[in-house]
Enzyme design. Structure first.
Site, PDB file in Angstrom:
ATOM      1  N   LYS A  52       0.844  -1.207   0.000  1.00  0.00           N
ATOM      2  CA  LYS A  52       0.000   0.000   0.000  1.00  0.00           C
ATOM      3  C   LYS A  52       0.875   1.251   0.000  1.00  0.00           C
ATOM      4  CE  LYS A  52      -3.862  -2.443   2.068  1.00  0.00           C
ATOM      5  NZ  LYS A  52      -4.603  -2.880   3.256  1.00  0.00           N
ATOM      6  N   GLN A  96      -4.993  -1.798   9.440  1.00  0.00           N
ATOM      7  CA  GLN A  96      -4.883  -3.129   8.831  1.00  0.00           C
ATOM      8  C   GLN A  96      -5.485  -4.199   9.753  1.00  0.00           C
ATOM      9  OE1 GLN A  96      -3.790  -3.561   5.697  1.00  0.00           O
ATOM     10  NE2 GLN A  96      -4.090  -5.764   5.755  1.00  0.00           N
ATOM     11  N   ASP A 119     -11.454   2.383   3.792  1.00  0.00           N
ATOM     12  CA  ASP A 119     -11.806   0.957   3.682  1.00  0.00           C
ATOM     13  C   ASP A 119     -13.316   0.769   3.512  1.00  0.00           C
ATOM     14  OD1 ASP A 119      -9.679  -0.921   3.810  1.00  0.00           O
ATOM     15  OD2 ASP A 119      -9.347  -0.457   5.928  1.00  0.00           O
TER      16      ASP A 119
HETATM   17  N1  GUN Z   1      -6.998  -7.057   5.878  1.00  0.00           N
HETATM   18  C1  GUN Z   1      -7.248  -7.792   4.751  1.00  0.00           C
HETATM   19  N2  GUN Z   1      -7.836  -7.019   3.818  1.00  0.00           N
HETATM   20  C2  GUN Z   1      -7.952  -5.787   4.357  1.00  0.00           C
HETATM   21  C3  GUN Z   1      -8.473  -4.557   3.848  1.00  0.00           C
HETATM   22  O1  GUN Z   1      -8.966  -4.449   2.724  1.00  0.00           O
HETATM   23  N3  GUN Z   1      -8.409  -3.513   4.704  1.00  0.00           N
HETATM   24  C4  GUN Z   1      -7.890  -3.608   5.964  1.00  0.00           C
HETATM   25  N4  GUN Z   1      -7.890  -2.526   6.724  1.00  0.00           N
HETATM   26  N5  GUN Z   1      -7.404  -4.737   6.445  1.00  0.00           N
HETATM   27  C5  GUN Z   1      -7.443  -5.810   5.635  1.00  0.00           C
END
Ligand code: GUN
Length: 281
Positions: A52, A96, A119
Site C-alpha cells: 500500500k 490493517q 476501507d
Molecule cells: N486485511 C485484509 N484485507 C484488508 C483490507 O482491505 N483492509 C484492511 N484494513 N485490512 C485488511
C-alpha cells in the site's frame, strides 16, 4: 475462447487515473495523504501494508505508516486514530486487519471518522452502500466492479452468485451487483444445494478462502468467474477456483495471482483521492 481478465492491466489504468487526479489537486496546492496503521507482526499484513505504501509513493500520495507493537492498548490505538482524525494532511485512515485479539475491531473501526474511512468499513459507510448513496466502497468489491466495467460485462438482469458473506467482500459485493440490477444470491457455509445455486450463475464470485473450492460441476457454461481467493498452499498463492479445471467452461475468468489482488490496492488509492476531494470541496 475464454477471456482472462487481467488485474494488472486494469489496476494500472485505475492507478493512472488516480495519479492524474492527485496531480490535478497538487496544482491547486492540495496534497493527498493516507495513514496506514498496523499493530503487531502478522507477516501477511506486513506485506499488504508495504504494498500500500509503495502504491501511494508511485501515485504521488503521501503515506504515513504507524507500526505499533503487538501489546499496544486499545486506548493507545484510539488516541492515535483521534489524532489522525484531526490531522489536516491525512485524508484517509486505514487500520490493517486482523488486529491482535485483545483489541476490539468493531470499536476501532467505529472510531475512524467516516469521511476518512477509505476501507468503507465504518457502519456509516456500510449503511450508505446499502442505500446506494456512497463515496467509498470496500476495495475488493469496488475492484471487481471496475474489472466488470472494463471488460464491458453487463450485470443488468444477470444471475449473480457470491460465495462468502464477509463484511469486507461478500456482503458489499452483493449490494454493488444489486445496484447494477443483477439478481443476486449470497451463499455461505450453511447454503443448501450450493452446487446447483452456483451452476445458475452468469457471474460467479468466489470469496470463500478455500483453495480450489469452485470445481467445474459448479460452473455454468459461459459464466464469468471472479476469484477473490488468496490462499497459500505450499508457499504458492492460489485462488478459490480450480482454475485449470474450470477455465474452458467460462467466458471470462480472473487468475490468481494477477486478478482481483492488484485491484484492491488500486481502489484504495481511488478511495483516498475521493476522500481528499471531498474534504477540500
Ligand atoms: N486485511 C485484509 N484485507 C484488508 C483490507 O482491505 N483492509 C484492511 N484494513 N485490512 C485488511
Amino acid at each position: 475462447m475464454t477471456r482472462i481478465i487481467d488485474g494488472k492491466v486494469i489496476s494500472a489504468a485505475v492507478k493512472e487515473r488516480v495519479a492524474k487526479g492527485v496531480a490535478e489537486l497538487k496544482d491547486k496546492g492540495i496534497t493527498v495523504g493516507l495513514a496506514v496503521i498496523i499493530v503487531g507482526e502478522d507477516p501477511a499484513s506486513k506485506v499488504y501494508v508495504a504494498n500500500k505504501k509503495k502504491a501511494c509513493e508511485a501515485l504521488g500520495i503521501i503515506s504515513e505508516e504507524y507500526a505499533l507493537p503487538e501489546n499496544t492498548t486499545e486506548q493507545e490505538l484510539l488516541d492515535l486514530i483521534f489524532e489522525l482524525n484531526n490531522k489536516k494532511s491525512i485524508n484517509g485512515i486505514l487500520c490493517q486487519l486482523p488486529l491482535p485479539r485483545h483489541l476490539d475491531e468493531k470499536l476501532i473501526i467505529n472510531s475512524i471518522l467516516p469521511e476518512k474511512d477509505v476501507d468503507a468499513f465504518h457502519p456509516h459507510n456500510v449503511g450508505r452502500i446499502m442505500i446506494g448513496d456512497y463515496d467509498f466502497v470496500p476495495c475488493t468489491p469496488a475492484g471487481i466492479m471496475e474489472m466488470l466495467a472494463f471488460e464491458n460485462i453487463d450485470v443488468e438482469g444477470k444471475t449473480c452468485v457470491v460465495i462468502g458473506r464477509s463484511n469486507i467482500v461478500g456482503k458489499p459485493m452483493g449490494m454493488l451487483l444489486l445496484h447494477k440490477n443483477g439478481t443476486v444470491t449470497i451463499c455461505h457455509s450453511r447454503t443448501k444445494n450450493l452446487k446447483e445455486v452456483c451452476k445458475n450463475a452468469d457471474i460467479l464470485v468466489a470469496a470463500v478462502g478455500k483453495a480450489g473450492f469452485v470445481t467445474p460441476d459448479m460452473v455454468k457454461e459461459g459464466a464469468v468467474v471472479i476469484d477473490v481467493g488468496m490462499n497459500r498452499e505450499n508457499g504458492k498463492l492460489c485462488g478459490d477456483v480450480d482454475y485449470d479445471a474450470v477455465f474452458d467452461k467460462c467466458s471470462a475468468i480472473t487468475p490468481v495471482p494477477g486478478g482481483v489482488g492488484p485491484m484492491t490496492i488500486a481502489m484504495l488509492m481511488q478511495n483516498t483521492l475521493t476522500a481528499a476531494k471531498r474534504q477540500n470541496s
